[in-house]
Design a protein around this motif. Structure first.
Motif, PDB file in Angstrom:
ATOM      1  N   ASP A 241       0.893  -1.140   0.098  1.00 48.58           N
ATOM      2  CA  ASP A 241       0.134   0.044  -0.035  1.00 48.58           C
ATOM      3  C   ASP A 241       0.983   1.178   0.136  1.00 48.58           C
ATOM      4  OD1 ASP A 241      -2.117  -1.722   0.276  1.00 48.58           O
ATOM      5  OD2 ASP A 241      -2.587  -1.222   2.294  1.00 48.58           O
ATOM      6  N   ALA A 242       0.500   2.317  -0.670  1.00 50.06           N
ATOM      7  CA  ALA A 242       1.369   3.344  -0.826  1.00 50.06           C
ATOM      8  C   ALA A 242       0.678   4.538  -0.979  1.00 50.06           C
ATOM      9  CB  ALA A 242       2.512   3.260  -1.925  1.00 50.06           C
ATOM     10  N   ALA A 243       1.309   5.674  -0.532  1.00 51.63           N
ATOM     11  CA  ALA A 243       0.736   7.163  -0.897  1.00 51.63           C
ATOM     12  C   ALA A 243       1.173   7.656  -2.458  1.00 51.63           C
ATOM     13  CB  ALA A 243       0.996   8.129   0.210  1.00 51.63           C
ATOM     14  N   ASP A 244       2.409   7.209  -2.810  1.00 51.98           N
ATOM     15  CA  ASP A 244       3.053   7.884  -3.606  1.00 51.98           C
ATOM     16  C   ASP A 244       3.552   6.436  -4.620  1.00 51.98           C
ATOM     17  OD1 ASP A 244       4.459   8.725  -5.820  1.00 51.98           O
ATOM     18  OD2 ASP A 244       5.219  10.416  -4.771  1.00 51.98           O
ATOM     19  N   PRO A 245       2.851   5.469  -5.366  1.00 47.93           N
ATOM     20  CA  PRO A 245       3.374   4.191  -5.701  1.00 47.93           C
ATOM     21  C   PRO A 245       4.584   4.590  -6.651  1.00 47.93           C
ATOM     22  CG  PRO A 245       1.049   4.244  -5.921  1.00 47.93           C
ATOM     23  CD  PRO A 245       1.478   5.833  -5.309  1.00 47.93           C
ATOM     24  N   ALA A 246       4.512   5.534  -7.481  1.00 50.53           N
ATOM     25  CA  ALA A 246       5.774   5.955  -8.383  1.00 50.53           C
ATOM     26  C   ALA A 246       7.016   5.860  -7.532  1.00 50.53           C
ATOM     27  CB  ALA A 246       5.548   6.967  -9.299  1.00 50.53           C
TER      28      ALA A 246
END
Length: 145
Positions: A10-15
């Motif tokens: 899970d991520a706030a900023d996948p890139a």
């Protein structure tokens, strides 16, 4: 036949998180689907607006040995310690405790330079050969082992 494993974050900023882990592991970003030179070209063809283009990212081991890592955007932040974490095996087979910890410290410095945060160092004792605990840029714990 064994089941193939993908590890999902899970991520706030996948890139950004996928770039950190690609650099940390020596992985590569997944290429766009066949027939598209770039991810933007693929997303344009699918009608995905610019504001929604950082919903997911994925990386893979260029040698095909390690699992694919997938990062998808979630609205909530991390709230507790990971129940599962990655161990980065940077000194496998090194049995001299001082040399092993020296190698882990070198890798720790590199990862901190990429954006990780160092948490604790655990000295060799008993059955443990020693390890270092860190957090990635979105606070997911992992170990150098």
């Amino acid at each position: 036949m064994a089941t193939t494993v993908q590890v999902t974050f899970d991520a706030a900023d996948p890139a950004a998180l996928s770039r950190f882990w690609a650099d940390a592991l020596g992985y590569e970003l997944d290429a766009p689907p066949a027939g598209f030179e770039t991810w933007d070209a693929f997303l344009d063809a699918r009608g995905v607006p610019g504001a929604e283009r950082n919903r997911a990212s994925a990386i893979h081991d260029p040698e095909g040995v390690g699992p694919r890592l997938f990062f998808h955007q979630v609205p909530e932040g991390k709230t507790a310690k990971n129940r599962v974490h990655l161990d980065l095996r940077k000194a496998p087979g090194v049995t001299d405790p001082a040399e092993r910890m020296r190698l882990l410290e070198v890798e720790c410095d590199r990862l901190v330079g990429l954006g990780a945060t160092r948490l604790t160092r655990h000295e060799p004792v008993g059955l443990s050969l020693g390890f270092i605990v860190l957090r990635d840029p979105e606070c997911n714990e992992f170990c150098l082992d």
